[in-house]
Design a protein around this motif. Structure first.
Motif, PDB file in Angstrom:
ATOM      1  N   LYS B  11      29.188  17.797 -85.108  1.00  0.00           N
ATOM      2  CA  LYS B  11      29.979  18.419 -84.040  1.00  0.00           C
ATOM      3  C   LYS B  11      31.436  17.990 -84.173  1.00  0.00           C
ATOM      4  CE  LYS B  11      26.500  19.216 -80.450  1.00  0.00           C
ATOM      5  NZ  LYS B  11      26.517  20.681 -80.525  1.00  0.00           N
ATOM      6  N   ASP B  74      26.087  20.994 -85.406  1.00  0.00           N
ATOM      7  CA  ASP B  74      26.107  22.425 -85.129  1.00  0.00           C
ATOM      8  C   ASP B  74      25.659  23.175 -86.387  1.00  0.00           C
ATOM      9  OD1 ASP B  74      27.166  22.431 -82.480  1.00  0.00           O
ATOM     10  OD2 ASP B  74      29.163  21.966 -83.307  1.00  0.00           O
ATOM     11  N   VAL B  76      26.533  25.969 -88.502  1.00  0.00           N
ATOM     12  CA  VAL B  76      27.787  26.741 -88.605  1.00  0.00           C
ATOM     13  C   VAL B  76      27.643  27.973 -89.481  1.00  0.00           C
ATOM     14  CG1 VAL B  76      29.228  24.709 -88.185  1.00  0.00           C
ATOM     15  CG2 VAL B  76      28.655  25.323 -90.525  1.00  0.00           C
TER      16      VAL B  76
END
Lengths: 82, 82
Positions: B11, B74, B76
């Protein structure tokens, strides 16, 4: 600031124990959609100012000599993303 | 066989000690082109047969719940590459 992504994967002919472990875990969870999983590294390099040819040449050099181990890994991608 | 690439990064708001270490190493080597380095994971999932919407939905679910830790990472990118 521009970001350059460098993708590094284990050489195709090498055993990828981490990938094998994930493949096994997926099938134990009943997820049969995948015949194989390979795991590598993704580097995001942020650059001040413009991405010139010189900067890209430096990125490739750094990717080959520092961010990857040429004996067991291949640099599979160098891409300006922003 | 088609391959689907899943990219997972720490993150943005979290400290990335590995990335900091590489940034430091580069500047000690006199390579000043980069203001920052972040390091994540790149998964290549090989699939038997066609990449249907159902397969892609499974990939997203696996990416969110198994291949990444939602607390610190995350997803992505999810991309069919072959």
């Amino acid at each position: 600031m521009p970001t350059i992504v460098v993708d590094v994967m284990p050489k195709a002919e090498l055993l990828d124990p981490q990938g094998k472990a994930v493949t096994g875990a997926l099938s134990r969870l009943g997820i049969e959609a995948f015949t194989g999983v390979r795991i590598g590294k993704r580097f995001e390099l942020t650059v001040e100012g413009e991405v010139t040819d010189e900067v890209l040449a430096t990125v490739r050099e750094v990717a080959d000599e520092i961010l990857s181990n040429a004996v067991i890994e291949d640099v599979v991608g160098v891409e300006v993303v922003e």
